[in-house]
Write a protein that holds these residues in place. Structure first.
Motif, PDB file in Angstrom:
ATOM      1  N   GLU A  74     -28.184  -4.300 -25.229  1.00 49.49           N
ATOM      2  CA  GLU A  74     -28.280  -3.674 -26.554  1.00 49.49           C
ATOM      3  C   GLU A  74     -27.064  -3.985 -27.416  1.00 49.49           C
ATOM      4  N   SER A  75     -25.904  -4.100 -26.784  1.00 48.68           N
ATOM      5  CA  SER A  75     -24.699  -4.371 -27.572  1.00 48.68           C
ATOM      6  C   SER A  75     -24.354  -5.860 -27.611  1.00 48.68           C
ATOM      7  N   CYS A  76     -25.191  -6.690 -26.964  1.00 45.27           N
ATOM      8  CA  CYS A  76     -24.969  -8.148 -26.953  1.00 45.27           C
ATOM      9  C   CYS A  76     -23.614  -8.520 -26.374  1.00 45.27           C
ATOM     10  N   SER A  77     -23.252  -7.878 -25.274  1.00 44.89           N
ATOM     11  CA  SER A  77     -22.006  -8.227 -24.605  1.00 44.89           C
ATOM     12  C   SER A  77     -22.294  -8.952 -23.302  1.00 44.89           C
ATOM     13  N   PHE A 102     -31.655 -10.519 -20.397  1.00 47.53           N
ATOM     14  CA  PHE A 102     -30.968 -11.803 -20.544  1.00 47.53           C
ATOM     15  C   PHE A 102     -30.562 -11.981 -22.002  1.00 47.53           C
ATOM     16  N   ILE A 103     -29.352 -12.487 -22.193  1.00 47.54           N
ATOM     17  CA  ILE A 103     -28.894 -12.770 -23.545  1.00 47.54           C
ATOM     18  C   ILE A 103     -28.205 -14.133 -23.558  1.00 47.54           C
ATOM     19  N   CYS A 104     -28.053 -14.680 -24.750  1.00 45.75           N
ATOM     20  CA  CYS A 104     -27.236 -15.878 -24.921  1.00 45.75           C
ATOM     21  C   CYS A 104     -25.815 -15.431 -25.233  1.00 45.75           C
ATOM     22  N   GLY A 108     -22.989 -14.637 -31.918  1.00 51.22           N
ATOM     23  CA  GLY A 108     -23.971 -14.586 -32.996  1.00 51.22           C
ATOM     24  C   GLY A 108     -25.409 -14.823 -32.572  1.00 51.22           C
ATOM     25  N   HIS A 109     -25.611 -15.476 -31.433  1.00 54.04           N
ATOM     26  CA  HIS A 109     -26.982 -15.807 -31.045  1.00 54.04           C
ATOM     27  C   HIS A 109     -27.760 -14.585 -30.580  1.00 54.04           C
ATOM     28  N   CYS A 110     -27.138 -13.770 -29.705  1.00 56.85           N
ATOM     29  CA  CYS A 110     -27.837 -12.573 -29.211  1.00 56.85           C
ATOM     30  C   CYS A 110     -28.137 -11.617 -30.355  1.00 56.85           C
ATOM     31  N   SER A 111     -27.141 -11.380 -31.166  1.00 55.74           N
ATOM     32  CA  SER A 111     -27.366 -10.446 -32.276  1.00 55.74           C
ATOM     33  C   SER A 111     -28.378 -11.013 -33.265  1.00 55.74           C
TER      34      SER A 111
END
Ligand SMILES: [Cu+2]
Length: 165
Positions: A74-77, A102-104, A108-111
Motif C-alpha cells: 500500500e505504501s509502495c515500499s 508484488f511491486i516494482c 515512481g512505478h509502484c505509485s
C-alpha cells in the motif's frame, strides 16, 4: 513384455504429471510487467493455486519485482521486501496460500500503478479455510482441475486393460 511395461510406465508418468500440474501465468499477458497496465483487471477471473507460477516479463534495467507485505504494497515500499528480482524475466512460484503482493521497486512505478496483488487459494484439494477477503471470481477453474485427475486415472486403467489383452 517390454512394450507393455513401457506403456504402463508412460501412463503412470502422465497421470502423476496431471495430478501435480501447475499453471504458469504471464503477468500482464502480452504487455508484461511494466507501467500503465491494470493488474487488478488482469487478476480478475483467474484462480491462482499453490504451486502456480507468475512469470514477470521485463527488461533487467527497466523494472524490478519485489514481493512485499500488504502495508508495504500500500505504501509502495520495497525496503523490507520478502524477495527482490532485478533480472527479468523473473519467475516466482506461489508457494503458500493467502494474498501475495508484488511491486516494482523503480521509483515512481509502484505509485503509478505497477503493483500486483494475487489471491492464492489452497492446494488443488481445495479444502483449506481461505482468507476473509476471498475473491468473488468464477468457480469454473478449480472444479475442472479436480475432475481431471480421476478421469485420467480411469482412462489409464482402460488402456492398461487393453494392453494386457
Ligand atoms: Cu517498474
Amino acid at each position: 513384455m517390454a512394450s507393455r511395461s513401457a506403456l504402463i510406465a508412460v501412463l503412470v508418468a502422465v497421470s502423476c504429471a496431471a495430478a501435480a500440474s501447475a499453471t504458469t501465468y504471464t503477468v500482464g499477458d502480452t504487455k508484461g510487467w511494466t507501467t500503465n497496465v491494470d493488474y487488478s483487471g488482469w487478476t480478475s477471473g483467474k484462480n491462482f493455486a499453490v504451486g502456480d507460477k507468475l512469470l514477470f516479463n521485463f527488461a533487467s534495467a527497466a523494472h524490478t519485482v519485489a514481493e512485499v507485505s500488504k502495508s508495504d504494497y500500500e505504501s509502495c515500499s520495497s525496503n523490507n521486501a520478502i524477495s527482490n528480482d532485478s533480472n527479468g524475466p523473473a519467475t516466482i512460484t506461489l508457494s503458500s496460500p493467502g494474498t501475495h503482493y508484488f511491486i516494482c521497486g523503480v521509483p515512481g512505478h509502484c505509485s503509478g500503478g505497477m503493483k500486483l496483488a494475487v489471491d492464492v487459494g489452497g492446494s488443488s484439494s481445495g479444502g483449506s479455510p481461505s482468507t476473509p477477503g476471498t475473491s468473488p471470481s468464477s468457480p469454473n477453474g478449480a472444479p475442472a482441475r479436480m475432475q481431471a485427475a480421476p478421469a485420467l486415472a480411469m482412462a489409464a486403467g482402460v488402456l492398461i486393460k487393453l494392453a494386457l489383452f
